[in-house]
Design an enzyme around this catalytic site. Structure first.
Site, PDB file in Angstrom:
ATOM      1  N   THR A  28       1.063  -1.172  -0.032  1.00  0.00           N
ATOM      2  CA  THR A  28      -0.001   0.052  -0.030  1.00  0.00           C
ATOM      3  C   THR A  28       0.860   1.360  -0.030  1.00  0.00           C
ATOM      4  O   THR A  28       1.737   1.224   0.543  1.00  0.00           O
ATOM      5  CB  THR A  28      -1.007   0.172   1.140  1.00  0.00           C
ATOM      6  N   THR A  31       4.336   4.321  -3.647  1.00  0.00           N
ATOM      7  CA  THR A  31       5.317   3.715  -4.198  1.00  0.00           C
ATOM      8  C   THR A  31       4.709   2.186  -4.909  1.00  0.00           C
ATOM      9  O   THR A  31       4.822   1.715  -5.952  1.00  0.00           O
ATOM     10  CB  THR A  31       6.680   3.281  -3.594  1.00  0.00           C
ATOM     11  N   GLY A  96       3.194   4.561   7.296  1.00  0.00           N
ATOM     12  CA  GLY A  96       2.622   5.662   6.876  1.00  0.00           C
ATOM     13  C   GLY A  96       1.266   5.868   6.510  1.00  0.00           C
ATOM     14  O   GLY A  96       0.491   7.010   6.608  1.00  0.00           O
ATOM     15  N   GLU A 103      -0.052  -5.101   6.022  1.00  0.00           N
ATOM     16  CA  GLU A 103       1.003  -5.482   5.491  1.00  0.00           C
ATOM     17  C   GLU A 103       2.117  -6.491   6.161  1.00  0.00           C
ATOM     18  O   GLU A 103       2.668  -7.417   5.318  1.00  0.00           O
ATOM     19  CB  GLU A 103       1.986  -4.216   5.167  1.00  0.00           C
ATOM     20  N   LYS A 121      14.399   7.294   1.498  1.00  0.00           N
ATOM     21  CA  LYS A 121      14.029   6.219   2.476  1.00  0.00           C
ATOM     22  C   LYS A 121      15.152   5.620   3.218  1.00  0.00           C
ATOM     23  O   LYS A 121      14.749   4.906   4.201  1.00  0.00           O
ATOM     24  CB  LYS A 121      13.061   5.601   2.136  1.00  0.00           C
TER      25      LYS A 121
END
EC number: 5.3.1.6
Length: 219
Positions: A28, A31, A96, A103, A121
Site C-alpha cells: 500500500t 510507491t 505511514g 502489510e 528512505k
C-alpha cells in the site's frame, strides 16, 4: 528525476520478480501504487493478487486483476511494498499509510519480501520517521503511557481509522538502535495490534530508486 519518477522506476523494476501463474502479494502507498500499475500489464499472466489495504484492492480490481482473500491462499512467492525508512540490515519502518497490520501479515506469509523505495528512505538508524503503532481504540491512552516509558513521544493520528477499525499512534523521538527488541517490546503491550517496525521480518531484496538508476540490494 522527481521523487515520483524514482518511485515509478522501482515499481516497474519489481516486475522482474513476478512469476507467471502466481499470486502476488501487494502493498500500500504511493510507491506500491506504481507497482500495481506495472502489474496491470501482466494481468493475463498471473493468477491474481493478495492486497494489504482496501485502497490497493480497489486499484487492483480497477485494472482487472483478481484479488484473493489471504485465507484462500496457501503460499505467496513474493510480497512487494514500499517503506517509510529502510536501514542497512533491511529492517524498515512502515505504516505511514496506516496499513501496517495487513502489510505485516502478508509479508510473514511471503517467501520473498521485495521493498521498493526511493533513495530518500535509506537511513543508518531507524526512527526519524515517526513510528506508527496500530492500537485497539479503548487502549489508546494506556498504550500511549507505555510508549512514553519506552522513550517515545506518541501522538494520536487524528481522524484516521485503519481498515481493521483501529487507531494509529505515531511515536516521535525514537532512535531505534535495536529494532528487533523494540518491535517485540511494543508488540507485547496489551492493546497493540502491531507496530510498524519490520525487523523480525525484514526485506529480502530492496530496489532503491536513485538518479543513476535502480540499485538492487540483496540480504
Amino acid at each position: 528525476m522527481t521523487q515520483d519518477e524514482l518511485k515509478k522506476a522501482v515499481g516497474w523494476a519489481a516486475l522482474q520478480y513476478v512469476q507467471p501463474g502466481t499470486i502476488v502479494g501487494v502493498g500500500t502507498g504511493s510507491t506500491a501504487a506504481h507497482f500495481i500499475d506495472a502489474l496491470g500489464t501482466m494481468k493475463g499472466q498471473i493468477e491474481g493478487a493478495v492486497s494489504s489495504s482496501d485502497a490497493s484492492t480497489e486499484k487492483l480490481k480497477g485494472l482487472g486483476i483478481h484479488v484473493f482473500d489471504l485465507n484462500e491462499v496457501d503460499s505467496l512467492g513474493i510480497y512487494v511494498d514500499g517503506a517509510d525508512e529502510i536501514n542497512g540490515h533491511m529492517q524498515m519502518i512502515k505504516g505511514g499509510g496506516a496499513a501496517l497490520t495487513r502489510e505485516k501479515i502478508i509479508a510473514s506469509v511471503a517467501e520473498k519480501f521485495i521493498c521498493i523505495a526511493d533513495a530518500s528512505k535509506q537511513v543508518d538508524i531507524l526512527g526519524k520517521f515517526p513510528l506508527p503503532v496500530e492500537v485497539i481504540p479503548m487502549a489508546r491512552s494506556a498504550v500511549a503511557r507505555q510508549l512514553v516509558k519506552l522513550g517515545g513521544r506518541p501522538e494520536y493520528r487524528q481522524g484516521v481509522v485503519t481498515d481493521n477499525g483501529n487507531v494509529i499512534l505515531d511515536v516521535y523521538g525514537m532512535e531505534i538502535l535495536d529494532p528487533i527488541a523494540l518491535e517485540n517490546a511494543i508488540n507485547a503491550i496489551p492493546g497493540v495490534v502491531t507496530v510498524g517496525l519490520f525487523a523480525n521480518r525484514g526485506a529480502d531484496v530492496a530496489l532503491i530508486g536513485t538518479p543513476d538508476g535502480v540499485k538492487t540490494i540483496v540480504k
